[in-house]
Each structure stands twice: as C-alpha cells, then as structure tokens.
Design a protein around this motif. Structure first.
Motif, PDB file in Angstrom:
ATOM      1  N   HIS A 130       0.827  -1.203   0.000  1.00 18.79           N
ATOM      2  CA  HIS A 130       0.000   0.000   0.000  1.00 18.79           C
ATOM      3  C   HIS A 130       0.867   1.261   0.000  1.00 18.79           C
ATOM      4  CE1 HIS A 130      -3.878  -2.023   0.705  1.00 18.79           C
ATOM      5  NE2 HIS A 130      -3.182  -2.891   1.429  1.00 18.79           N
ATOM      6  N   SER A 154       4.586   3.121   2.002  1.00 24.37           N
ATOM      7  CA  SER A 154       5.435   2.080   2.590  1.00 24.37           C
ATOM      8  C   SER A 154       6.881   2.281   2.175  1.00 24.37           C
ATOM      9  CB  SER A 154       4.954   0.691   2.163  1.00 24.37           C
ATOM     10  OG  SER A 154       3.658   0.447   2.678  1.00 24.37           O
ATOM     11  N   GLU A 162       0.975  -8.668   2.948  1.00 22.45           N
ATOM     12  CA  GLU A 162       0.374  -7.354   2.692  1.00 22.45           C
ATOM     13  C   GLU A 162       1.058  -6.335   3.593  1.00 22.45           C
ATOM     14  OE1 GLU A 162      -4.048  -5.209   2.685  1.00 22.45           O
ATOM     15  OE2 GLU A 162      -3.856  -7.389   2.911  1.00 22.45           O
ATOM     16  N   GLY A 216       1.580  -2.227   4.675  1.00 18.80           N
ATOM     17  CA  GLY A 216       1.104  -0.866   4.642  1.00 18.80           C
ATOM     18  C   GLY A 216      -0.403  -0.776   4.773  1.00 18.80           C
ATOM     19  N   THR A 221       3.982   2.043   6.272  1.00 20.44           N
ATOM     20  CA  THR A 221       4.740   1.075   7.062  1.00 20.44           C
ATOM     21  C   THR A 221       6.196   1.126   6.649  1.00 20.44           C
ATOM     22  OG1 THR A 221       2.853  -0.382   7.434  1.00 20.44           O
ATOM     23  CG2 THR A 221       5.030  -1.406   7.485  1.00 20.44           C
ATOM     24  N   VAL A 242       0.489  -9.756   7.488  1.00 22.05           N
ATOM     25  CA  VAL A 242      -0.040  -8.418   7.239  1.00 22.05           C
ATOM     26  C   VAL A 242       0.559  -7.470   8.268  1.00 22.05           C
ATOM     27  CG1 VAL A 242      -2.113  -6.979   7.118  1.00 22.05           C
ATOM     28  CG2 VAL A 242      -2.187  -9.356   6.320  1.00 22.05           C
ATOM     29  N   ARG A 300       0.477  -3.385   9.097  1.00 22.56           N
ATOM     30  CA  ARG A 300      -0.169  -2.118   8.749  1.00 22.56           C
ATOM     31  C   ARG A 300       0.314  -0.984   9.655  1.00 22.56           C
ATOM     32  NH1 ARG A 300      -4.363  -3.286   5.408  1.00 22.56           N
ATOM     33  NH2 ARG A 300      -5.398  -5.317   5.588  1.00 22.56           N
ATOM     34  N   GLN A 301       0.566   0.168   9.045  1.00 22.51           N
ATOM     35  CA  GLN A 301       0.927   1.401   9.773  1.00 22.51           C
ATOM     36  C   GLN A 301       1.894   1.119  10.931  1.00 22.51           C
ATOM     37  OE1 GLN A 301      -2.634   0.873   9.395  1.00 22.51           O
ATOM     38  NE2 GLN A 301      -3.390   2.708   8.347  1.00 22.51           N
ATOM     39  N   SER A 302       2.979   0.431  10.628  1.00 24.23           N
ATOM     40  CA  SER A 302       3.892  -0.017  11.679  1.00 24.23           C
ATOM     41  C   SER A 302       5.337   0.124  11.236  1.00 24.23           C
ATOM     42  CB  SER A 302       3.583  -1.473  12.055  1.00 24.23           C
ATOM     43  OG  SER A 302       2.280  -1.579  12.592  1.00 24.23           O
ATOM     44  N   GLN A 311      -0.328 -11.076  12.078  1.00 19.61           N
ATOM     45  CA  GLN A 311      -1.057  -9.804  11.993  1.00 19.61           C
ATOM     46  C   GLN A 311      -0.329  -8.799  12.887  1.00 19.61           C
ATOM     47  OE1 GLN A 311      -4.078  -9.093  10.241  1.00 19.61           O
ATOM     48  NE2 GLN A 311      -3.775 -11.068   9.236  1.00 19.61           N
ATOM     49  N   PRO A 362      -2.461  -1.912  13.654  1.00 25.51           N
ATOM     50  CA  PRO A 362      -1.727  -0.696  13.295  1.00 25.51           C
ATOM     51  C   PRO A 362      -0.901  -0.160  14.458  1.00 25.51           C
ATOM     52  CG  PRO A 362      -4.027  -0.195  13.699  1.00 25.51           C
ATOM     53  CD  PRO A 362      -3.912  -1.681  13.754  1.00 25.51           C
TER      54      PRO A 362
END
Length: 459
Positions: A276, A279, A292, A294, A297, A309, A311-313, A325, A328
């Motif tokens: 996404h 990233s 997956e 972003g 990220t 996955v 996300r936002q990390s 997982q 975020p």
C-alpha cells in the motif's frame, strides 16, 4: 578471453553538495552512490576493480569492503591524475579498462557490459560512452566526421556555433586499451586554467597517434547523469525508485501507488505481495508471497513470512513469521522474532524478544528481553520490566500462559506453562506451571469518604 578492469573515481569531496558528508557517500535509496556504481560493475565479471579514494577514504572503505582494491589520491589534481594512481596495479596488464565516476549511480550493468563489448569488437584504443541530451548545455560535445567516426570532444566553452548544436554529449565514462591508457597518461599536461591533469586529454593523445577512437551511445540519457548537488541527488532517487518499482511490478508484486512506495535496491519481494502507499522497504528485507504491507509502514532489514499483514507499523532487524497480523501502530524493534500466526496489535512494542506461534499481544504493551512461548495471551497494558537502570534481565513466559491486563512482570522472572496472572498484578517471583498468581493490594471500600474529600476541597 580479454581481461577486464575497472577504475572508479571516488576521491572528490563534492563542494557543491554543501555537506560534511563526502560526495560519493550520499545515499540513493539508502545505498551510497559509489556502492551503486560498484554493484552495477560486479556482473561484468571484472578481473580487477580499483577505487581511487581521497576525501573520506576511511568512510568510503567501510562501504566498499572487499569488493574493490583502494588507492589513495593524496592530492586531487584532476581525473587523469586520479586514474594514474592505479598504475602500480594495472599498468602492465593486457586488457580493457573502464573508467567510471563514483557519482554516476544510475548506469546499469547492461550498459557497462554493452560498452565493453562494443569497445572490444571495434578494436578501439578508447571508446567514449555518449548519450543524446535533451539540453546539452554544459556538457562536452562529441564531434563526428562524415564517416560517423569520432573526430574530437569539444568542451562547451570551446565549441563554435555549429558545435553547440550537437546534442551527443560525453558522459565521462570511458573504455580504454589498458596499456595504451597508462602510456598516454604519462603525456597528459596540467597546462590549463585549473592546473589539473584531465583524463579526456588521453583521447586527444591517442588520436594524434592515429589510434582508433570510438563512441558508444546509450539510449537512456538519464542513467548517465552525474550527481553534483542535492537537486540532482533527488532526481537520481526518483529515477532509481521508478526503475526498482517497475521491476517488482513486472515480477508480480502489486504496488497500489508506486509513486509513493519506496523500495531499496537490496529488497527481495515475491509475487502476489500487496504493498500500500507510503510504505518504505529497505536494507536486506525479504517479503514472502501473499504478504500485505502498509499503508504507511517502514520495514528495514527484516524477513516477513507468507501471508503476513503489517499495517501502519515499523519493523527493523527482525523476523516475522507466516500469517502474522501486526499493527496498526506496532513497533517491532531489533532482534525480535515473531512466530507463525502470532498477533502484534496496536501500540505494541516488541524488542529483543521471541513471540511464539499463535501468541497474541493485542494492544498497548511493551515486551522487551522476553521469551514468550506459543499460544500465550498477553493482556492490554502488560509490561516486561526488563531494566533496572544498569542491566537488562530476561522474562520467560511459557506455552499457554494467560497474562491479565495491566500486569508488570519484573525480570528476571518466569511464568510457568498454562499459568494465569490476574489483571493488575506486579509479578516479582517465578510462577509455577498451572498456577493463578495474584499480586496486588487488597481492595478496601470506605463508604461516605468521597463526600469528606469534596468538602475539604471547598474549604
């Protein structure tokens, strides 16, 4: 088989960069520009590579390592003088020598290989890498005769009106017959306004000897650009980013917004990964298929397993297993190892810890210097208290343990297999397996006391 050699010019300070960092160490997508040059030369299968260093020699050496021999140019007296520093290593060798500037990070190995091949097929003593420039102002022009042979190189300041209309420019990269190069360098003069010994003078010397001079024109002007200031550095970064992103997309990676996705040159991404916008993937990172990443990220020097996955990390120098997982807003710090099907939730920080398969740290926790088994549940607000101001200590949480919310585990401490920690506990001693541990003050209710407190405030 003709031997092949390379001389990389990396001695200049680069005053136009206006930086305390030496010019060739300025990064392009996280890798110093001189390292880009060396990495693109490697596939050519050279017999010897020599890098001429000067300013910041020790720092340059840290990045180059064993990839190239290094020679110090103590005084920077021009490009011809720089190449001459490699004389002791190369002078009596039969073969072809390419001379490349360390501030040209965009030239590809395909172009280097094609230049070598053309030079050797033509039997030339020197071959100039040229390009068609949309705006040739400031570049030396390559002047050809009626037979399309190279007649001379003329600098902008010395060109007449018709020569200024020529758009084929000298890129500053050359192939030479090695012996002819070092012989001609003996005759290069510094009788010029700068008092320096210029490498292009070798071309004129060889022409005066009636030697064959050729030009090989690359189809991509942009790849020949030298980096002299921060604007050019940003342009190179954008160009290389587009090149790398295109490669990954053609290999089966989905980039939702490639203009806002940053992937370093050493990153490996398998097909069917989805990335996404926002990233940043850098260092020696590997992303396995169906993962997956972003949006927004940052992953640096990490392994990310299949179908995970994030996300936002942020993750750095860590291993993330399969079907994880994360996020975020998770922070996976160096030396973390996250097991398969684990969960690292929002506002969770993991540092120098292993999290076992199917374990969960769902939110608002700090796990540092810990070994967490499989199928462990760590409740919200849990902290492994690992630091006493001087030393770090280990927390061990064995398989199937359940840690209640707002627990403090004061290391060194072990929570046994299958044990429960009651919410709000501060654990300072080991907990045996299959136990319930409660470590909190007994609740006391003082009825009517709140009114007394409110009345005191009014007084």
């Amino acid at each position: 088989m003709v031997k092949r050699f390379a001389v990389v010019l990396a001695a200049g300070k680069g005053t136009r960069m206006k930086s305390k960092l030496y010019k060739v160490l300025h990064p392009v997508l996280g890798r110093p520009m001189v390292q880009h040059v060396i990495e693109q030369l490697k596939p050519v299968k050279l017999d010897e590579m020599v890098t001429i260093v000067g300013h910041g020699a020790e720092k340059v050496a840290e990045y180059i390592g064993d990839d190239s021999q290094m020679v110090l140019q103590e005084e920077q007296l021009g490009t011809g003088h720089a190449v001459l520093q490699a004389e002791d290593l190369l002078t009596n060798q039969n073969g072809t020598t390419i001379v490349v500037c360390g501030d040209t990070p965009l030239i590809t190995s395909d172009t280097y290989r094609a230049l070598f091949d053309y030079h050797e097929q033509e039997g030339a003593k020197a071959t100039i890498l040229t390009a068609k420039a949309p705006n040739p102002s400031g570049y030396g022009r390559v002047i050809r005769d009626e037979q399309n042979e190279v007649k001379r190189i003329v600098e902008q300041k010395d060109a007449n009106d018709s020569e200024l209309l020529v758009d084929e420019i000298n890129t500053g990269t050359y192939c030479f017959d090695n012996k002819a190069l070092f012989d001609a360098l003996q005759y290069v003069s510094n009788d010029n306004a700068q008092g320096e010994y210029y490498l292009p003078d070798v071309i004129e010397i060889l022409q005066n000897r009636a030697e064959k001079i050729c030009a090989f024109q690359t189809s991509d002007f942009e790849e020949t650009l030298g980096i002299n200031d921060r604007a050019a550095l940003a342009h190179a970064e954008k160009t290389l980013k587009r090149r790398i992103n295109d490669k990954h997309m053609r290999n089966g990676v989905t980039l939702i917004d490639p203009d806002n996705t940053y992937i370093g040159p050493d990153v490996v991404i398998e097909p069917d990964v989805l990335i996404h916008p926002g990233s940043i993937l850098k260092g020696e990172t590997t992303i396995r298929t169906d993962a997956e990443i972003g949006p927004h990220t940052e992953i640096d020097n990490c392994f990310v397993g299949k179908a995970s996955v994030i996300r936002q990390s942020v993750a750095k120098n860590s291993h993330v297993g399969e079907r994880v997982q994360a996020g975020p807003y998770a922070h996976i710090r160096p030396e973390a190892s996250i097991g398969n099907e684990a969960k690292i939730g929002n506002f969770v920080e993991v540092k120098k810890s292993s999290i076992g398969d199917k374990s969960k740290v769902s939110h608002l926790s700090y796990i540092g210097d810990a070994e967490v088994g499989s199928n462990v549940n760590i409740g919200c607000g849990t902290i492994t208290v690992n630091y006493d101001g001087k030393n770090k200590y280990l927390t061990t949480i064995e398989d199937d343990a359940f840690i209640g919310c707002n627990s403090n585990l004061v290391a060194p401490v072990t929570v046994g297999e299958g044990s429960y920690i009651a919410a709000g506990s501060t654990i300072t001693k080991n907990v045996p397996e299959d136990s319930l541990s409660i470590a909190r003050a007994r609740q006391a209710n003082k009825e009517g006391y709140a009114s007394r407190i409110r009345n005191q405030k009014k007084d």
